[in-house]
Design an enzyme around this catalytic site. Structure first.
Site: not given
Length: 385
Positions: A70, A360, A363
């Site tokens: 991600s 978040d 990340h």
């Protein structure tokens, strides 16, 4: 103490639910179902291409090709059957046109900044774009990364995302498209002179090993060795595919990201020491393994990009880098929210976002990614060009 224990149990259950809700599949790629939610809007891509055209000098490399998780996924998960997505608000709130694209961030991610500094384009697109890739985007590079994946073969299965072997299969498909669009010479140039980057391992440590306890028969050292084995194997497979300039980004101090502090850091939410021990052991193992690969394949340029110390310093001394908060994310409470838990219904967004190192609970923000990407470019990318 009882209330604290209840909170920790609830948090653990929520994260387990997040992972378990994903329908299990050995190959998430086979479940692709394109939707009307375009990964990158036409206007955003037009602006990006215009900015890329503004580069007056020749690009420093013909293409940037990315594999991983991600941190470098610009939207490949959008149309596969997984719950690990970021193609909804408030993700993308600071992106072009304030549109969520599938990037796990409020804006751009590291590969966008690296592509820009290489003089290629302003945004590195996902290979599985909802819009057909134009020739320029195709031949200057794409990302095959899938949020939630890892080197451990169990990791993508648990999250129903695209495994690294499947990403490599997509790369072979990509080369066929390059040959069809621009000829064999262009494909050969990408293989011999393009910059290849691999960024994975964090989800193996945080999710598969510590949260899911899916490798309970491994201690920290042996699990790190397992990751080294699969990471080195993937690099060798990429070399066999023809890549000659390959960079591997090491695992960061994953125990210090907000969600892992919440899950494993105790009452004071300190860093998860076990997580960091595995990361350090893996990084050291890959340094040794890459030395062996260089000796075995002398025609390649293999660079290990060590971000552990730099990112740890950013986390411990955020004010030195222009941040005030590094232990909580900007989305919601900042303790656990990530992916579907960071949403416009239940999660507010901090203000100003620029004060936060993390977007978040897992990340970094666009601002933090820019700092990190500049560090990587200035210290490592030059070694591979």
């Amino acid at each position: 103490m009882g209330q604290q224990k209840q909170e920790e149990t609830m948090i653990s259950s929520m994260l387990l639910l997040l992972l378990l809700l994903a329908p299990t599949s050995c190959s998430a790629r086979a479940a692709i179902n394109p939707s009307n939610n375009a990964t990158t809007t036409t206007s955003a891509r037009s602006k990006a291409q215009a900015a890329a055209a503004a580069h007056s000098s020749k690009p420093l490399a013909p293409a940037l090709i990315v594999f991983g998780d991600s941190i470098v996924d610009p939207g490949n998960n959008n149309d596969i059957k997984t719950i690990i997505k970021a193609n909804f608000p408030p993700y993308g709130v600071d992106f072009v046109n304030h549109k969520p694209t599938g990037r796990f961030c409020n804006g751009r991610i590291p590969t966008d900044f690296i592509a820009s500094r290489l003089g290629l384009k302003e945004l590195l697109p996902p290979y599985l774009s909802s819009e057909p890739l134009e020739k320029h985007d195709l031949v200057t590079g794409v990302s095959f990364a899938s949020g939630g994946t890892g080197f451990d073969p169990l990791t993508p299965k648990l999250a129903s995302v695209i495994s690294l072997p499947d990403q490599l299969s997509m790369f072979h498909e990509y080369l066929g498209k390059v040959r069809a669009a621009a000829g064999e010479a262009k494909a050969a140039e990408i293989l011999s002179q393009g910059v290849f980057a691999i960024c994975a391992g964090s989800d193996d440590v945080a999710n598969t090993y510590f949260t899911m306890r899916a490798r309970s028969d491994y201690d920290h050292a042996s699990y790190a060795r397992l990751l080294v084995q699969h990471s080195a194997g993937f690099m060798e497979d990429l070399i066999h595919a023809g890549a000659r300039r390959i960079s591997l980004i090491g695992i960061p101090p994953i125990g210090c990201v907000p969600s892992q502090r919440t899950m494993s850091g105790g009452l004071d939410r300190g860093c998860g020491q076990g997580h960091n021990e595995v990361a350090v052991a893996y990084n050291a193992g890959m340094v040794r393994e890459m030395e062996a690969l260089r000796a075995k394949y002398p025609a390649t340029r293999l660079v290990f990009m060590d971000i552990y110390g730099f990112l740890y310093d950013m986390m411990m001394h955020p004010r030195s880098y222009g941040f005030t908060q590094s232990t909580k994310g900007c989305c919601g409470t900042g303790l656990l929210e990530v992916s579907v838990l960071c949403n416009p219904v239940t999660s507010s967004v901090c203000d100003p976002v620029g004060d936060y190192l993390f977007w978040d609970s897992y990340h970094p923000t666009e601002k933090a990614y820019k700092v990190l990407a500049d560090f990587v470019y200035d210290n490592y990318v030059k070694l591979i060009l």
